[in-house]
Design a protein around this motif. Structure first.
Motif, PDB file in Angstrom:
ATOM      1  N   VAL A  69       0.825  -1.225   0.000  1.00 59.08           N
ATOM      2  CA  VAL A  69       0.000   0.000   0.000  1.00 59.08           C
ATOM      3  C   VAL A  69       0.847   1.258   0.000  1.00 59.08           C
ATOM      4  N   ALA A  70       2.029   1.158   0.583  1.00 62.25           N
ATOM      5  CA  ALA A  70       2.847   2.356   0.768  1.00 62.25           C
ATOM      6  C   ALA A  70       3.584   2.740  -0.509  1.00 62.25           C
ATOM      7  N   PRO A  72       4.038   4.307  -3.993  1.00 63.12           N
ATOM      8  CA  PRO A  72       3.270   5.430  -4.542  1.00 63.12           C
ATOM      9  C   PRO A  72       2.288   5.026  -5.649  1.00 63.12           C
ATOM     10  N   GLY A  75      -0.555   3.080  -3.835  1.00 61.58           N
ATOM     11  CA  GLY A  75      -1.270   4.019  -2.979  1.00 61.58           C
ATOM     12  C   GLY A  75      -2.253   4.841  -3.797  1.00 61.58           C
ATOM     13  N   ALA A  76      -1.763   5.371  -4.898  1.00 57.30           N
ATOM     14  CA  ALA A  76      -2.621   6.190  -5.751  1.00 57.30           C
ATOM     15  C   ALA A  76      -3.734   5.343  -6.358  1.00 57.30           C
ATOM     16  N   ILE A  78      -5.119   2.648  -5.130  1.00 65.35           N
ATOM     17  CA  ILE A  78      -6.113   2.345  -4.108  1.00 65.35           C
ATOM     18  C   ILE A  78      -6.984   3.552  -3.810  1.00 65.35           C
ATOM     19  N   GLY A  79      -6.363   4.702  -3.722  1.00 64.97           N
ATOM     20  CA  GLY A  79      -7.141   5.919  -3.503  1.00 64.97           C
ATOM     21  C   GLY A  79      -8.173   6.114  -4.603  1.00 64.97           C
ATOM     22  N   GLU A  82     -10.952   3.518  -4.389  1.00 60.13           N
ATOM     23  CA  GLU A  82     -11.903   3.805  -3.317  1.00 60.13           C
ATOM     24  C   GLU A  82     -12.985   4.747  -3.828  1.00 60.13           C
ATOM     25  N   VAL A  94      -8.285  -3.550   2.092  1.00 60.59           N
ATOM     26  CA  VAL A  94      -6.973  -3.628   1.452  1.00 60.59           C
ATOM     27  C   VAL A  94      -6.064  -4.656   2.110  1.00 60.59           C
ATOM     28  N   SER A  96      -1.966  -6.117   1.720  1.00 61.31           N
ATOM     29  CA  SER A  96      -0.668  -6.081   1.037  1.00 61.31           C
ATOM     30  C   SER A  96       0.014  -7.415   1.221  1.00 61.31           C
ATOM     31  N   PHE A 272       3.595  10.595  -8.374  1.00 60.17           N
ATOM     32  CA  PHE A 272       3.966  11.935  -7.916  1.00 60.17           C
ATOM     33  C   PHE A 272       5.449  12.077  -7.584  1.00 60.17           C
TER      34      PHE A 272
ATOM     35  N   VAL B  69      -4.960   8.121   1.221  1.00 61.25           N
ATOM     36  CA  VAL B  69      -4.144   6.891   1.222  1.00 61.25           C
ATOM     37  C   VAL B  69      -2.870   7.045   0.410  1.00 61.25           C
ATOM     38  N   ALA B  70      -2.930   7.895  -0.603  1.00 63.07           N
ATOM     39  CA  ALA B  70      -1.801   8.001  -1.526  1.00 63.07           C
ATOM     40  C   ALA B  70      -0.678   8.869  -0.952  1.00 63.07           C
ATOM     41  N   GLY B  75       0.136   6.310   3.629  1.00 64.02           N
ATOM     42  CA  GLY B  75       0.336   5.021   2.969  1.00 64.02           C
ATOM     43  C   GLY B  75       1.169   4.097   3.846  1.00 64.02           C
ATOM     44  N   ALA B  76       2.264   4.629   4.336  1.00 61.46           N
ATOM     45  CA  ALA B  76       3.140   3.825   5.184  1.00 61.46           C
ATOM     46  C   ALA B  76       2.437   3.456   6.492  1.00 61.46           C
ATOM     47  N   GLU B  82      -1.883  -2.453   8.913  1.00 57.04           N
ATOM     48  CA  GLU B  82      -2.398  -3.716   8.398  1.00 57.04           C
ATOM     49  C   GLU B  82      -1.641  -4.883   9.034  1.00 57.04           C
ATOM     50  N   ILE B  92      -8.466  -4.615   7.794  1.00 56.45           N
ATOM     51  CA  ILE B  92      -8.705  -3.171   7.761  1.00 56.45           C
ATOM     52  C   ILE B  92      -9.571  -2.747   6.587  1.00 56.45           C
ATOM     53  N   SER B  96     -10.590   7.342   2.685  1.00 58.59           N
ATOM     54  CA  SER B  96      -9.903   8.634   2.615  1.00 58.59           C
ATOM     55  C   SER B  96     -10.938   9.738   2.568  1.00 58.59           C
ATOM     56  N   MET B 218       1.068  17.369  -5.401  1.00 56.55           N
ATOM     57  CA  MET B 218       2.406  17.885  -5.677  1.00 56.55           C
ATOM     58  C   MET B 218       2.351  19.201  -6.442  1.00 56.55           C
ATOM     59  N   PHE B 272       9.682   7.976   2.971  1.00 50.37           N
ATOM     60  CA  PHE B 272      10.678   7.556   1.984  1.00 50.37           C
ATOM     61  C   PHE B 272      11.014   8.639   0.964  1.00 50.37           C
TER      62      PHE B 272
END
Lengths: 324, 324
Positions: A69-70, A72, A75-76, A78-79, A82, A94, A96, A272, B69-70, B75-76, B82, B92, B96, B218, B272
């Motif tokens: 999920v983390a 990028p 993450g995007a 999943i967002g 949703e 979700v 992972s 991003f 989430v993104a 995200g992390a 999770e 979970i 968002s 961004m 990160f």
DNA sequence: GTGAAAGCGCTAACAG
DNA sequence: CTGTTAGCGCTTTCAC
């Protein structure tokens, strides 16, 4: 916890009448409706979704499996999913797989147990036969599972070609690509081989640098970057996924290379982070929102038992930045 | 779909016996157990979780609300949650709020309707009274909701101080901090004011640049970066959240500033992206894994009705990079 | 229009 | 050790 019976009792009607009011179904006299609504108010009654779920045998939850999920990109994704699924009245759950090997088994199991209504499978399973006997809604994102499960992905072949053409135009002579591929069923394979082919067709040989598969942490990518430049100091172009390209850019800076004069970079995905770096990184951009919308649409159609396409391929494009 | 009754019939036992076998409870003779297991096998039977949920009145799902989430921090955090919750046998469900204003209402509603067993609230609600009548498990992450709901956060005061001290040590004279704060109940307020105070105590005044609240893209951050340097070209230090600091670094490059000689940067969060940029960005690092573990632990305790602390504050540290 | 009753699939008392 | 029974809370026929 007040139940529908409590409401019925207080409103002096039958539970079924309350149900009708709750769901706005059938005909209920204004008098009864009012009595029911008052009782609901008074008791602070909230219907129990679990009972509904049992009756309907569905939960309106879609399970989503991704490697991380983390990351990028995911993450995007999943967002966006949703939001897209929300329009169809579905929630997401979700999972992972990275750091949790059995997440995949679990979620398939939840599908079997009726806890979720469908699965969007966005990780690179190694156990494809896990899906053989699941005759329930599953959509594969960017991954071939078997010939029954529909797939959605970007036009990776074109992505690879676009990148190759940009490298050519920029005068790149010694390109290197960093791959992290387990086998050819992964669609990343498609853009990497398209990249290689396109350059090869123009008389330029691409060096293949192979990473470990399914690794997503920055420190690993940095080590890869160091290794790449140590092993291949003469390269003048790097192509790979966003994160590893970021790491290589950092390494190029340490080596005081002039970007893009000495060396060019093209990132695949275009999340991003390619825009948040010191440079705007030239990138092949996957249209995450469109991918998510198509994916949502498809899983919902599947649940509704509608006809669907077996494969949806979404167009992809290049975004020029400062690095190629 | 085979049910427990079908299994019982085929195995020539009672449904309750099947249930005992399934749940490994009570005593079942080896003979019956075998018959049941055979029947399960033959029928390809999978227990229906919805019926269990209804009976137990719980789903083992925890809802998580975050702004986005993104976003690399969330995200992390979600990834870590999770894993942490998995150990307690919880899944979970992520929501968002960005781009979906009513996500918060919805998830509170799901809690009321028994669809989820608890909520981890990690967004900055504007409607605090939404939570007033929910007497169910809720944990607040990095946010004060009301005095009943326990909170988990990093030691932001110390974080702000650490950043200020690093700026001082680096000889920064004209620092600017970029905030995105709605009100003082947000814990970001804590580190920003600690930063300001600590520098002020040392005779240095911090310029406050206020961003829009709850914006995470961004492009917006890049516009902010341009604006910052246009309005305050003389600054020699920038402090803010990861993403906006990345954007400012990019802008500093365009302005050909020498980093860290001309200008210093410290990012708050230390996700990160502070390590994936061209420079390693000096950062105050929130210990995401620990935060997630504590949060998981707390929501589970709350569900089990155990005693819990009202506030958990987790230590924070600075990671030196190339930018300060 | 409304109420009684059956049942979604499972679990847990409680007899036997 | 095993079967009968009564729910969990809701929805939906189907009489009235």
């Amino acid at each position: 916890m007040a139940s529908i019976r409590d409401v019925a009792k207080l409103a002096q009607v039958a539970p079924s009448t309350v149900s009708l009011v709750l769901n706005n179904k059938g005909y209920v006299s204004e008098v009864s409706r009012k009595k029911v609504l008052d009782a609901i108010e008074k008791l602070n009654y909230v219907p129990n979704e679990l009972a509904r779920n049992l009756y309907r045998n569905s939960t309106n939850i879609i399970g989503i499996i991704v490697p991380d999920v983390a990351h990028p990109f995911f993450g995007a994704f999943i967002g966006a999913l949703e939001i897209a699924l929300y329009k169809y009245n579905y929630k997401i759950m979700v999972c992972s797989t990275i750091e949790r090997e059995n997440a995949e088994h679990e979620i398939v199991d939840m599908l079997r147990r009726q806890m979720i209504d469908g699965i969007i499978m966005g990780c690179h399973s190694l156990e494809v036969d896990l899906y053989d006997n699941v005759n329930k809604p599953i959509v594969a994102f960017d991954r071939i599972i078997n010939n029954k499960i529909p797939i959605i992905r970007s036009d990776h072949e074109k992505g690879g070609r676009l990148a190759a053409q940009a490298m050519l135009k920029a005068g790149c002579k010694y390109p290197l690509q960093i791959t992290g591929i387990k086998n050819s069923s992964m669609s990343a394979y498609l853009h990497h081989s398209a990249f290689k082919d396109e350059l090869s067709r123009n008389g330029i040989e691409v060096i293949n640098y192979e990473m470990e598969w399914n690794k997503f942490d920055m420190n690993y990518f940095k080590r890869v970057a160091v290794d790449v430049f140590e092993k291949y100091p003469h390269i003048d172009g790097v192509y790979g996924a966003d994160m590893v390209v970021c790491a290589c850019l950092g390494e190029a800076r340490k080596r005081k290379l002039d970007i893009p004069k000495d060396i060019k970079f093209i990132a695949y995905d275009g999340t991003f982070i390619t825009e948040s770096s010191f440079y705007n990184i030239t990138a092949i951009v996957q249209p995450i929102n469109i991918l998510a919308q198509k994916t949502a649409q498809m899983i919902v159609s599947l649940i509704k038992n509608e006809n669907i396409e077996k494969e949806v391929i979404v167009p992809i494009s290049i975004r020029y930045g400062d690095t190629c």
